[in-house]
Design an enzyme around this catalytic site. Structure first.
Site, PDB file in Angstrom:
ATOM      1  N   GLY A 159       0.731  -1.193  -0.005  1.00 55.87           N
ATOM      2  CA  GLY A 159       0.141  -0.035  -0.048  1.00 55.87           C
ATOM      3  C   GLY A 159       0.929   1.432  -0.028  1.00 55.87           C
ATOM      4  O   GLY A 159       0.240   2.324  -0.271  1.00 55.87           O
ATOM      5  N   ASP A 160       2.132   1.199   0.494  1.00 52.39           N
ATOM      6  CA  ASP A 160       2.734   2.441   0.429  1.00 52.39           C
ATOM      7  C   ASP A 160       4.347   1.913  -0.049  1.00 52.39           C
ATOM      8  O   ASP A 160       5.249   2.300   0.513  1.00 52.39           O
ATOM      9  CB  ASP A 160       2.938   3.054   1.705  1.00 52.39           C
ATOM     10  CG  ASP A 160       3.772   4.537   1.722  1.00 52.39           C
ATOM     11  OD1 ASP A 160       3.876   4.774   0.665  1.00 52.39           O
ATOM     12  OD2 ASP A 160       3.810   5.036   2.863  1.00 52.39           O
ATOM     13  N   LEU A 161       4.466   1.010  -1.246  1.00 46.03           N
ATOM     14  CA  LEU A 161       5.614   0.632  -1.612  1.00 46.03           C
ATOM     15  C   LEU A 161       6.561   1.395  -2.365  1.00 46.03           C
ATOM     16  O   LEU A 161       7.017   1.003  -3.432  1.00 46.03           O
ATOM     17  CB  LEU A 161       5.218  -0.873  -2.236  1.00 46.03           C
ATOM     18  CG  LEU A 161       6.354  -1.841  -2.473  1.00 46.03           C
ATOM     19  CD1 LEU A 161       6.805  -2.200  -1.085  1.00 46.03           C
ATOM     20  CD2 LEU A 161       5.775  -2.987  -3.153  1.00 46.03           C
ATOM     21  N   TRP A 162       6.891   2.414  -1.906  1.00 49.54           N
ATOM     22  CA  TRP A 162       7.745   3.347  -2.479  1.00 49.54           C
ATOM     23  C   TRP A 162       9.419   2.596  -2.226  1.00 49.54           C
ATOM     24  O   TRP A 162       9.194   1.743  -1.236  1.00 49.54           O
ATOM     25  CB  TRP A 162       7.960   4.736  -2.048  1.00 49.54           C
ATOM     26  CG  TRP A 162       8.443   4.945  -0.759  1.00 49.54           C
ATOM     27  CD1 TRP A 162       7.721   4.816   0.398  1.00 49.54           C
ATOM     28  CD2 TRP A 162       9.652   5.684  -0.308  1.00 49.54           C
ATOM     29  NE1 TRP A 162       8.372   5.401   1.487  1.00 49.54           N
ATOM     30  CE2 TRP A 162       9.574   5.945   0.957  1.00 49.54           C
ATOM     31  CE3 TRP A 162      10.750   6.206  -1.050  1.00 49.54           C
ATOM     32  CZ2 TRP A 162      10.474   6.337   1.621  1.00 49.54           C
ATOM     33  CZ3 TRP A 162      11.767   6.764  -0.201  1.00 49.54           C
ATOM     34  CH2 TRP A 162      11.586   6.810   1.003  1.00 49.54           C
ATOM     35  N   ASN A 165      10.669   1.723   1.438  1.00 47.96           N
ATOM     36  CA  ASN A 165       9.966   0.766   2.355  1.00 47.96           C
ATOM     37  C   ASN A 165      10.328  -0.436   1.883  1.00 47.96           C
ATOM     38  O   ASN A 165       9.814  -1.739   2.463  1.00 47.96           O
ATOM     39  CB  ASN A 165       8.507   0.757   2.376  1.00 47.96           C
ATOM     40  CG  ASN A 165       7.890   2.175   3.237  1.00 47.96           C
ATOM     41  OD1 ASN A 165       8.836   2.883   3.995  1.00 47.96           O
ATOM     42  ND2 ASN A 165       6.794   2.810   2.844  1.00 47.96           N
TER      43      ASN A 165
END
Length: 254
Positions: A159-162, A165
């Protein structure tokens, strides 16, 4: 090995519990991407097993991509939070987490339009030009109409896979700091591309060795990057407004 403690005395209620639930939900997938191990959490902190960092390699990226596809294939309802978690969701940095809906939907487009783009666009509106707002509004309408829905079922997303991370360790990639929910598999992949990921081509090759992406996925990257770019306008200012507008306009021609 010493533990790693994340702390924010002013964190919103449920923030660290939500993150712990997300890490456990993602880590539960047999053969998926490992996650940072939760030791303890309370209202103001999260204690994790400390990870050792190494330089990424192409082989590690291939393995990460393949494992990510397995994680995604574990599934979840569009918009739903981790199994067993009934609290709120959050998106963004430790210092300023933004609220993130965890509401199940039958379709991805309906979910993305109502629970992601619309609320974040309202928050970002003061930093957007009239043209950018109009482009985002059009994307929302087309999402709600199902124009961008594919045959992909809901995926279990980080969901916030920049790239920040993804921790590269001696044993391969490990995920940290999730905003876990059910969504479209292309969202995590678009996030990896947003600010650059080491060996991204290898990650994608590894991914597609397990799950071939739907035709046209490359043209939908901007669509999936629009939500985090709007969040960056909210968090970091209008300097991201042009990228958000460009993402919206690329979505409209995909």
């Amino acid at each position: 090995m010493a533990d790693f403690i994340k702390r924010n005395p002013s964190a919103p209620q449920g923030f660290f519990a939500s993150e712990a639930a997300g890490l456990g939900w993602l880590a539960a997938v047999d053969g998926g991407v490992p996650c940072a191990q939760v030791r303890h959490h309370d209202e103001v902190s999260l204690t994790l097993r400390r990870l050792s960092s190494v330089a990424p390699t192409r082989d590690a990226a291939l393995d990460f991509g393949a494992r990510l596809a397995v994680t995604h294939d574990a599934g979840a309802a569009f918009g739903a939070g981790p199994e067993g978690w009934s609290g709120p969701g959050f998106f963004g940095p430790l210092s300023q987490p933004l609220p993130m809906s965890l509401t199940p939907y039958d379709t991805w487009g309906g979910f993305y339009a109502a629970e992601r783009l619309t609320p974040m666009a309202k928050r970002a509106a003061p930093g957007l030009s009239a043209g950018a707002r109009a482009a985002v509004d059009m994307v929302v309408k087309r999402c709600a109409a199902g124009d961008f829905d594919t045959n992909d079922g809901p995926a279990r997303l980080h969901g916030d896979l920049w790239s920040g991370n993804v921790m590269w360790t001696p044993h391969g990639a490990v995920l940290i700091d999730p905003a876990a929910h059910g969504g479209h598999r292309e969202t995590d992949l678009a996030m990896l591309a947003l600010f650059g990921c080491p060996y991204l081509a290898a990650v994608l090759d590894g991914y597609q060795s397990v799950r071939v992406l739907s035709p046209g996925w490359e043209q939908r990257i901007g669509l999936h990057q629009l939500y985090p770019l709007l969040a960056h306008v909210v968090l970091f200012g209008a300097g991201y407004a042009r990228r958000a507008e460009a993402a919206a306009r690329s979505a409209l021609i995909s």
